[in-house]
Design an enzyme around this catalytic site. Structure first.
Site, PDB file in Angstrom:
ATOM      1  N   ASP A  67       0.819  -1.205   0.000  1.00 38.01           N
ATOM      2  CA  ASP A  67       0.000   0.000   0.000  1.00 38.01           C
ATOM      3  C   ASP A  67       0.855   1.257   0.000  1.00 38.01           C
ATOM      4  O   ASP A  67       2.069   1.206   0.174  1.00 38.01           O
ATOM      5  CB  ASP A  67      -0.951   0.011   1.210  1.00 38.01           C
ATOM      6  CG  ASP A  67      -0.296  -0.512   2.485  1.00 38.01           C
ATOM      7  OD1 ASP A  67       0.902  -0.227   2.699  1.00 38.01           O
ATOM      8  OD2 ASP A  67      -0.979  -1.194   3.268  1.00 38.01           O
ATOM      9  N   ASN A 136      -8.242  -3.629  14.110  1.00 30.73           N
ATOM     10  CA  ASN A 136      -9.564  -3.999  13.605  1.00 30.73           C
ATOM     11  C   ASN A 136      -9.471  -5.114  12.574  1.00 30.73           C
ATOM     12  O   ASN A 136     -10.405  -5.349  11.804  1.00 30.73           O
ATOM     13  CB  ASN A 136     -10.289  -2.787  13.023  1.00 30.73           C
ATOM     14  CG  ASN A 136      -9.559  -2.173  11.833  1.00 30.73           C
ATOM     15  OD1 ASN A 136      -8.504  -2.662  11.413  1.00 30.73           O
ATOM     16  ND2 ASN A 136     -10.106  -1.101  11.286  1.00 30.73           N
ATOM     17  N   HIS A 138      -7.603  -5.303   9.915  1.00 26.94           N
ATOM     18  CA  HIS A 138      -7.341  -4.972   8.519  1.00 26.94           C
ATOM     19  C   HIS A 138      -5.986  -5.525   8.109  1.00 26.94           C
ATOM     20  O   HIS A 138      -5.070  -5.651   8.925  1.00 26.94           O
ATOM     21  CB  HIS A 138      -7.430  -3.457   8.267  1.00 26.94           C
ATOM     22  CG  HIS A 138      -6.307  -2.645   8.808  1.00 26.94           C
ATOM     23  ND1 HIS A 138      -6.433  -1.827   9.904  1.00 26.94           N
ATOM     24  CD2 HIS A 138      -5.011  -2.512   8.400  1.00 26.94           C
ATOM     25  CE1 HIS A 138      -5.285  -1.210  10.130  1.00 26.94           C
ATOM     26  NE2 HIS A 138      -4.407  -1.617   9.243  1.00 26.94           N
ATOM     27  N   GLU A 143     -10.020  -2.260   5.085  1.00 26.76           N
ATOM     28  CA  GLU A 143     -10.725  -2.021   6.336  1.00 26.76           C
ATOM     29  C   GLU A 143     -11.980  -2.895   6.441  1.00 26.76           C
ATOM     30  O   GLU A 143     -12.473  -3.419   5.430  1.00 26.76           O
ATOM     31  CB  GLU A 143     -11.135  -0.546   6.410  1.00 26.76           C
ATOM     32  CG  GLU A 143      -9.978   0.438   6.390  1.00 26.76           C
ATOM     33  CD  GLU A 143      -9.333   0.632   7.750  1.00 26.76           C
ATOM     34  OE1 GLU A 143      -9.443  -0.273   8.605  1.00 26.76           O
ATOM     35  OE2 GLU A 143      -8.715   1.685   7.958  1.00 26.76           O
TER      36      GLU A 143
END
Length: 249
Positions: A67, A136, A138, A143
């Site tokens: 990313d 979370n 990810h 996400e």
């Protein structure tokens, strides 16, 4: 699926370095998917040490980063391009023409996603994909959502991800709100996935990923379906796991 328990962050990094080094020794022209953030920093230090001491060779390898932040130039001190060069690439013999990042400055995010997918395909696909995991769950910047995103795309970052990444910036308001990220489908096509987790704050995400329901609300849970995943955790990150067949390193 394979779980390796380690005592602490350094031993987690050591085990991961062994796996990546073995990949390069067995297949010198490996295509590596690489990650950023705090989790792989010591892993990269150990790979540099192997390069300097026993000649671990990166000269034929190709890398694709997971990313990049939207809006940051490659030279920005918080860009993942700069992170990878400072933490690994500038210290080993990987060739610049074999290093690839999604372009966070692309005017057309959809076209950039297609370009990146074609580049991965042209390289023969990713042999080993390194991943960290967010609180979370990810992976990359995929996400929690209503569905799994297949290919490289632009994503709006959740508030808790922005807050978690604020430690790398002067303040939370300076954290970019969007990023380009490999999709879940892109990650899933890697032949081997190496997932690292360290610290008690990752324990619930690890448990939900490894033992919970497969759902896009827990993006990393899709890895339960992959045929070749290695999870390396330290004691704190793996403290909630109940799965059988754990390995100790």
């Amino acid at each position: 699926m394979r779980i390796i328990f380690t005592d602490h962050y350094e031993s987690m990094s050591e085990e991961a370095a062994k796996i990546i080094a073995a990949q390069l020794w067995l297949k010198p022209d490996s295509v590596l998917g690489l990650a950023t953030g705090s989790t792989p920093v010591m892993l990269y230090q150990k790979l540099i040490h192997l390069y300097e001491t026993v000649g671990l060779d990166f000269s034929q390898a190709t890398s694709f980063n997971l990313d990049e932040y939207v809006g940051l130039s490659p030279n920005d001190e918080q860009s993942y391009h700069r992170f990878m060069h400072e933490n690994l690439f500038d210290h080993v013999n990987i060739r610049n023409e074999r290093i690839f990042f999604p372009d966070g400055l692309a005017d057309d995010a959809a076209a950039e996603g297609m370009r990146y997918e074609k580049a991965i395909e042209a390289a023969g696909g990713i042999d080993l994909q390194l991943l960290g995991i967010g609180r979370n769950a990810h992976i990359g910047f995929n996400e929690p959502a209503d569905c799994f995103t297949r290919t490289t795309h632009k994503v709006a970052l959740k508030g808790n991800t922005i807050a978690a990444n604020a430690r790398f910036f002067a303040s939370e308001k300076d954290v970019p709100r969007e990023a380009m990220s490999m999709g879940i489908g892109t990650i899933f096509q890697a032949r081997h996935i190496l997932l690292l987790a360290s610290g008690a704050e990752k324990a619930q995400a690890v448990k939900d990923t490894w033992e919970g329901t497969i759902t896009p609300a827990v993006p990393a849970s899709i890895l339960q379906l992959h045929p070749h995943v290695t999870l390396i955790v330290d004691r704190e990150a793996g403290s909630l796991l109940t799965a059988k067949g754990k390995e100790l390193a």
